[in-house]
Design an enzyme around this catalytic site. Structure first.
Site, PDB file in Angstrom:
ATOM      1  N   SER A  73       0.790  -1.239   0.000  1.00  0.00           N
ATOM      2  CA  SER A  73       0.000   0.000   0.000  1.00  0.00           C
ATOM      3  C   SER A  73       0.818   1.283   0.000  1.00  0.00           C
ATOM      4  CB  SER A  73      -0.953   0.011   1.203  1.00  0.00           C
ATOM      5  OG  SER A  73      -2.030  -0.867   0.980  1.00  0.00           O
ATOM      6  N   LYS A  76       0.062   3.632  -2.735  1.00  0.00           N
ATOM      7  CA  LYS A  76      -1.058   4.574  -2.683  1.00  0.00           C
ATOM      8  C   LYS A  76      -0.577   6.020  -2.636  1.00  0.00           C
ATOM      9  CE  LYS A  76      -4.664   1.739  -0.454  1.00  0.00           C
ATOM     10  NZ  LYS A  76      -4.018   0.552   0.118  1.00  0.00           N
ATOM     11  N   SER A 133      -5.502   3.431   5.001  1.00  0.00           N
ATOM     12  CA  SER A 133      -5.033   2.614   3.872  1.00  0.00           C
ATOM     13  C   SER A 133      -6.168   1.822   3.235  1.00  0.00           C
ATOM     14  CB  SER A 133      -3.913   1.665   4.319  1.00  0.00           C
ATOM     15  OG  SER A 133      -3.183   1.179   3.206  1.00  0.00           O
TER      16      SER A 133
END
Length: 322
Positions: A73, A76, A133
């Site tokens: 993640s 991101k 997240s």
């Protein structure tokens, strides 16, 4: 003759007094360094790591920094960058409503937990993605911006090239999940995995922080509350103030985990006017990624204080460095 000797002796005494004063000034710092790690002693338990000074871009520490690895993640941050770009350009409004799809609602991993057909503002989804997240939030934003995730991934890779990431940096989807995680969803971008080096991750984080420092107003929050549902979503960054691995000055930035990537964390902290950016990839446990980040910060701020003290000594002694 005697006057020359006296002047020479006086000069020596003056220089000695300056050096003694400099040493006295440095004593508090030298004491504080006693338990600080040296670079050779860091021995980080991670597949790769980087520590960078944000202002200068200087890399203070690196371990396997150039091998492209799955970032989970942490990728991101690129999704965040694109959202901020569009909002800054007036092409995306923070209060704009986003209609959630079946794919967004069902994507695995960390979530807000909405159903298909619900509506959230861009701001709600952005904060849920940055702080908690949330994969469903990232997919919803990607689909809203580009129509589908595959088209959004093209934006991600184009943006990566524009900020100077290496050719080995390749984004496969909006979330950092593996392509195997997404094969069940026809709407997903599941052609390849996201792969990026620790150095490129640090460059991405540095660009995000310099271009949009307001991201820290989001990432420093220990939780976010969604106005639409009153849900409270906790931060995944346990180095924030009051959290388990709290580190002075930490106010971001992005965690990550998949089985393939291991436990990852891109962190940032500011002390005495200096901001550092750290990247840890492939830690074995969720705790280890924060422990290793703490070692990096301690080392980095130790080095910055040493440089500061040396500069002060040189200044007092009238030494000029070319």
């Amino acid at each position: 003759m005697e006057s020359r000797r006296g002047a020479h002796k006086s000069n020596h005494s003056f220089i000695f007094m300056l050096i003694a004063a400099a040493v006295i000034i440095c004593m508090p710092y030298l004491v504080s360094m006693k338990d600080s790690p040296k670079e050779s002693e860091l021995a980080l338990g991670a597949s790769a790591a980087v520590l960078m000074d944000l202002d200068t871009g200087k890399v203070l520490y690196e371990k396997n920094a150039y091998e492209a690895l799955p970032p989970a993640s942490m990728s991101k941050m690129m999704t965040e960058l694109i959202v901020l770009d569009l909002a800054n350009e007036g092409k995306l409004a923070w209060n704009e409503l986003v209609l959630t799809s079946h794919y967004a609602a069902e994507v695995p991993g960390s979530q807000i937990g909405f159903d298909a057909g619900e509506r959230y503002t861009v701001r709600e989804l952005f904060e849920a993605m940055a702080v908690h997240s949330a994969n469903d939030a990232a997919v919803a934003l990607a689909e809203h911006i580009s129509g589908n995730e595959t088209a959004f991934v093209m934006l991600m890779n184009a943006r990566a090239a524009r900020i100077g990431l290496s050719e080995s940096a390749q984004f496969g989807n909006a979330t950092g999940l593996t392509h195997e995680d997404l094969l069940a969803f026809p709407e997903a971008s599941a052609q390849r995995d996201t792969m990026i080096s620790a150095k490129d991750t640090a460059v991405l984080a540095g660009h995000l922080l310099k271009k949009y420092p307001e991201i820290l107003e989001v990432s420093k929050q220990s939780s976010v509350k969604l106005a639409s549902t009153m849900k409270k979503l906790p931060s995944t960054n346990l180095m924030l103030s009051g959290m388990t691995f709290a580190y002075p000055g930490n106010d971001g930035l992005k965690t990550g985990y998949t089985v393939q990537a291991g436990y990852c964390f891109t962190g940032t902290a500011k002390q005495e006017g200096r901001r550092l950016v750290s990247v840890v990839m492939g830690a074995s446990t969720p705790e280890q990624r924060f422990e290793e980040t703490g070692k990096l910060f301690q080392y980095g701020f130790q080095e910055s204080r040493l440089e500061s003290w040396i500069g002060r000594i040189q200044s007092k002694l009238g030494i000029q460095v070319s």
